[in-house]
Every structure is written in structure tokens, then in C-alpha cells.
Design a protein around this motif. Structure first.
Motif, PDB file in Angstrom:
ATOM      1  N   MET A   1       0.856  -1.188   0.000  1.00  0.00           N
ATOM      2  CA  MET A   1       0.000   0.000   0.000  1.00  0.00           C
ATOM      3  C   MET A   1       0.894   1.241   0.000  1.00  0.00           C
ATOM      4  SD  MET A   1      -3.057   1.241  -0.118  1.00  0.00           S
ATOM      5  CE  MET A   1      -4.037  -0.241   0.157  1.00  0.00           C
ATOM      6  N   ASN A   2       1.321   1.684  -1.190  1.00  0.00           N
ATOM      7  CA  ASN A   2       2.176   2.867  -1.278  1.00  0.00           C
ATOM      8  C   ASN A   2       1.323   4.130  -1.196  1.00  0.00           C
ATOM      9  OD1 ASN A   2       1.169   3.552  -3.926  1.00  0.00           O
ATOM     10  ND2 ASN A   2       2.498   1.974  -4.768  1.00  0.00           N
ATOM     11  N   PRO A   3       1.938   5.300  -1.012  1.00  0.00           N
ATOM     12  CA  PRO A   3       1.153   6.532  -0.830  1.00  0.00           C
ATOM     13  C   PRO A   3       0.201   6.830  -1.975  1.00  0.00           C
ATOM     14  CG  PRO A   3       3.423   6.896  -0.148  1.00  0.00           C
ATOM     15  CD  PRO A   3       3.378   5.534  -0.768  1.00  0.00           C
ATOM     16  N   GLU A   4       0.598   6.547  -3.225  1.00  0.00           N
ATOM     17  CA  GLU A   4      -0.263   6.847  -4.357  1.00  0.00           C
ATOM     18  C   GLU A   4      -1.546   6.011  -4.324  1.00  0.00           C
ATOM     19  OE1 GLU A   4       2.940   6.245  -4.546  1.00  0.00           O
ATOM     20  OE2 GLU A   4       3.748   8.202  -5.139  1.00  0.00           O
ATOM     21  N   VAL A   5      -1.392   4.703  -4.059  1.00  0.00           N
ATOM     22  CA  VAL A   5      -2.575   3.833  -3.972  1.00  0.00           C
ATOM     23  C   VAL A   5      -3.423   4.218  -2.762  1.00  0.00           C
ATOM     24  CG1 VAL A   5      -3.351   1.437  -3.700  1.00  0.00           C
ATOM     25  CG2 VAL A   5      -1.358   1.949  -5.128  1.00  0.00           C
ATOM     26  N   HIS A   6      -2.762   4.581  -1.685  1.00  0.00           N
ATOM     27  CA  HIS A   6      -3.472   4.999  -0.466  1.00  0.00           C
ATOM     28  C   HIS A   6      -4.351   6.210  -0.748  1.00  0.00           C
ATOM     29  CE1 HIS A   6      -3.455   6.860   3.742  1.00  0.00           C
ATOM     30  NE2 HIS A   6      -4.176   5.770   3.831  1.00  0.00           N
ATOM     31  N   VAL A   7      -3.840   7.172  -1.511  1.00  0.00           N
ATOM     32  CA  VAL A   7      -4.622   8.366  -1.841  1.00  0.00           C
ATOM     33  C   VAL A   7      -5.869   7.987  -2.627  1.00  0.00           C
ATOM     34  CG1 VAL A   7      -4.616  10.471  -3.243  1.00  0.00           C
ATOM     35  CG2 VAL A   7      -2.699   9.987  -1.738  1.00  0.00           C
ATOM     36  N   ARG A   8      -5.747   7.047  -3.553  1.00  0.00           N
ATOM     37  CA  ARG A   8      -6.907   6.641  -4.353  1.00  0.00           C
ATOM     38  C   ARG A   8      -8.007   6.064  -3.465  1.00  0.00           C
ATOM     39  NH1 ARG A   8      -3.512   3.088  -8.655  1.00  0.00           N
ATOM     40  NH2 ARG A   8      -1.983   4.693  -9.236  1.00  0.00           N
ATOM     41  N   TYR A   9      -7.620   5.170  -2.557  1.00  0.00           N
ATOM     42  CA  TYR A   9      -8.614   4.557  -1.675  1.00  0.00           C
ATOM     43  C   TYR A   9      -9.253   5.591  -0.749  1.00  0.00           C
ATOM     44  CZ  TYR A   9      -7.549  -0.284  -2.973  1.00  0.00           C
ATOM     45  OH  TYR A   9      -7.421  -1.456  -3.659  1.00  0.00           O
TER      46      TYR A   9
END
Length: 375
Positions: free
Chosen positions: A320-328
């Protein structure tokens, strides 16, 4: 020299914008996403005229810009302390001072550029509308915010072992207080990363202030409008959540193996984010206690805390990197917003709390430190 500048730009400028993706997404949404495209120019011109014509508003804006300058300076200073970047000391030290100052200036202005662009447009609008003194103050402040950090960078290069701003405070606190586990991460933020949490809190406070200002000017109070501001305020904490994960991975990973109940770990997590959002709760209470009931305030606080917990527990998923975290988090925020607009606040809170608890109790013991996390 050009090759050196390109490498340093990747180390500082590129990493800064990547690590602050969540912050800039929230900022972009706040400045450009909440207004109809046809009214965008009028909205920003009105906003600029608002702080150009009101010294109290201008002071708040200047405070926010200065906090962003502190955030930029703190990022560059902290990069020198990260593992794997020790080569920066001999590299920068081998460059002649005039050339080094120029490189410092270019690096700092590159990450301070969003403010420079907006402030530059505000200065032009101020001159056009004959707000000469506010325009001059904005110009002087932003020129100063591009110059004074250079002395910090030079001092850091000359004294690499000195921790600026917080060294004395950290030693005093360590000597006089024993910290409970719920304060470990907050202590880390305030002593080693004060600019990060201060800039986040100032931005969050500005969002709430703007929310109340809009409702006050419209002569109405809508709990749903307040909760929209609270959602944006919560989203501004995404970087702190990623930092929290990195802190736990580095310093508290051993606690998973201690004979401590999962419920105790979960209560500690709740306590961390309750204390982290406490300043916003005080701001909301001070501005809304005469306009809504106690139950209304409890609803707002429960929504905010539930979002914070879910956004943090999502980081227990692997890769769960920051970019994917932002999407969720953005997707979750929109779903919660629609539920709030439909007056389903408490079902939303219940769903958020349930999802947070399920993720935490299922993933906490299985979690392995995220190898891509860095402070």
C-alpha cells in the motif's frame, strides 16, 4: 555542475512532490475542484481581493505561506539525515560557496514554486487594484521566504550533528517526562518533524476557517457543509498517516510480539488520532457550539475520527504505497460525502468503524513492514 544540479533536483525536488502527493491533491481540490469551471477565475480573483483588502486575512495567508516555507526547509534538512544520503555532505561541501548558494536557492525555490506562482499573481492583482502596500508585503515576504532558509542549509552543512529548532526541547522532554505509548508518535512529530505537523495543522485550520467563513457570509449553518470541510481537513493528514506507518515499522515493530491484547493496540491507535485531531475539535466547538446541538458536534467528531482510523488501517494492507493509499482514501471520502448529503451520517460512521476494526484485527499480526516507507 549541470549533472550535479540534475542529481540534486531528483533527490530533493522530485522526492518532495512525490512524498506530498496527498497534500497537493487536497490543495488542488480545495482551490480548483470546489468551484464551477466557469467561475474559477472570478473565485480566485475574489479570494485574492479578500486577503489584499483585509490585513487579518492577509496575515493568515502569509502565515500559511511561511509555514509552507518551513515545510520546504525542513524537508531539505531532514533529507541530509536520512540513511543513504550521507554523500550529500561531502558533495555539497566540495562546491564553491557562491555556486552552492545558487544551488540551494534553485532547490528551495523549486519546491516553494506553488506559493511563488500564486503570490506573484496576487501581487499583480494588488497592483492592478491599487492595493500597493499589501502587494509589497506579499512580495517582500515571499522573497524573504526564498532567502532565509539558505542560511539554515549552510549551517547544517557546517554542523551536521546539530538538530535545529527542536534539539533542546527534545533533550528537556526526555529528561523530565516518561511517555505513554499513545504519545510515542506525536512526540516524534513535535520533536523531530515539527514543521510537518505544524504545516498540516495550519492547513487544516485554514480549511475549517474557510468553511465557517463561507457559511457565515451565506448567513446559514449546515452540518453537512461543516462535515465537507472536516473531510478535507482529515485528508490533509494523509502524509502524517504514512509517516505514522514508517515510524511504527522502524521503532514499534517489536510491540507486535509482546503479550499485549489486540484491543489494547487498537485503543492506542484510536488515542493517537483522537489527540492528533483534538485541535480541530476545539476549533469546531468554538465556532459551532451556538449553531448546533451537542449531538451534532458528536456526529462531526465521530465522522472525522472514523475516517482517520480507516485511512490509517488501510495502510496495513501489503504494498500500500502513498499513491494507492490516496486513491482509496479519496474514493472512501466521496462515498461518505454522499451518505452525509443523504443524512446517513451515523450509518456511515458505523460502516467506517466496522471496516477499521475488521482490517486492524485481521491484518495487525500479519503485517510486515512496508519496505518503501521513509520518513
Amino acid at each position: 555542475m549541470r549533472t550535479t544540479s540534475a542529481i540534486l533536483s531528483k533527490i530533493f525536488t522530485r522526492r518532495f512532490y512525490i512524498q506530498n502527493t496527498g497534500f497537493f491533491l487536497v490543495l488542488f481540490y480545495l482551490l480548483f475542484g470546489v468551484v464551477n469551471g466557469a467561475n474559477l477565475l472570478a473565485y480566485h480573483k475574489g479570494l485574492m481581493l479578500g486577503f489584499l483588502g483585509n490585513y487579518s486575512f492577509l496575515f493568515l495567508v502569509c502565515l500559511l505561506w511561511t509555514s509552507y516555507a518551513l515545510k520546504c526547509a525542513g524537508f531539505i534538512l531532514k533529507t541530509f539525515q536520512l540513511q543513504g544520503y550521507d554523500f550529500l555532505f561531502p558533495t555539497m561541501g566540495s562546491i564553491d560557496k557562491p555556486a552552492r548558494i545558487r544551488i540551494w536557492f534553485l532547490l528551495h525555490t523549486a519546491i516553494y514554486m506553488p506559493v511563488l506562482v500564486y503570490a506573484g499573481i496576487a501581487v499583480l492583482v494588488g497592483i492592478q487594484q491599487h492595493y500597493y502596500i499589501p502587494a509589497a508585503l506579499i512580495a517582500v515576504l515571499n522573497i524573504a521566504n526564498c532567502i532565509w532558509p539558505l542560511t539554515l542549509y549552510e549551517r547544517k552543512l557546517a554542523q551536521p550533528d546539530i538538530i535545529f529548532f527542536t534539539g533542546h526541547l527534545q533533550r528537556w522532554l526526555n529528561k523530565h517526562f516518561t511517555k505513554p505509548p499513545v504519545l510515542f508518535f506525536l512526540y516524534e512529530l513535535f520533536t523531530n518533524f515539527p514543521r510537518r505537523i505544524v504545516s498540516t495543522k495550519l492547513f487544516s485550520a485554514a480549511v475549517l476557517w474557510l468553511t465557517f467563513l463561507v457559511m457565515r457570509q451565506g448567513e446559514y449553518f449546515d452540518l453537512r457543509g461543516l462535515q465537507l470541510g472536516v473531510i478535507i481537513s482529515v485528508l490533509s493528514h494523509l502524509q502524517l498517516m504514512v509517516h505514522h506507518r514508517a515510524f511504527d515499522d522502524t521503532y514499534l515493530n517489536f510491540m507486535e510480539n509482546l503479550p499485549i491484547k489486540l484491543s489494547t493496540h487498537y485503543l492506542r491507535l484510536i488515542g493517537v488520532y483522537f489527540l492528533m485531531f483534538l485541535p480541530e475539535m476545539i476549533i469546531i466547538t468554538a465556532n459551532a457550539y451556538t449553531k448546533t446541538s451537542v449531538m451534532g458536534l458528536v456526529t462531526v467528531f465521530a465522522t472525522a475520527l472514523s475516517l482517520l482510523l480507516l485511512f490509517r488501517t488501510i495502510l496495513f494492507f501489503p504494498k500500500m504505497n502513498p499513491e494507492v493509499h490516496v486513491r482509496y482514501t479519496m474514493l472512501t471520502s466521496f462515498i461518505v460525502l454522499f451518505m452525509i448529503l443523504g443524512h446517513y451520517e451515523w450509518p456511515a460512521v458505523l460502516l467506517l468503524q466496522t471496516a477499521s476494526a475488521i482490517i486492524f484485527f485481521k491484518k495487525y499480526r500479519q503485517y510486515e513492514p512496508y519496505t518503501g516507507s521513509a520518513s
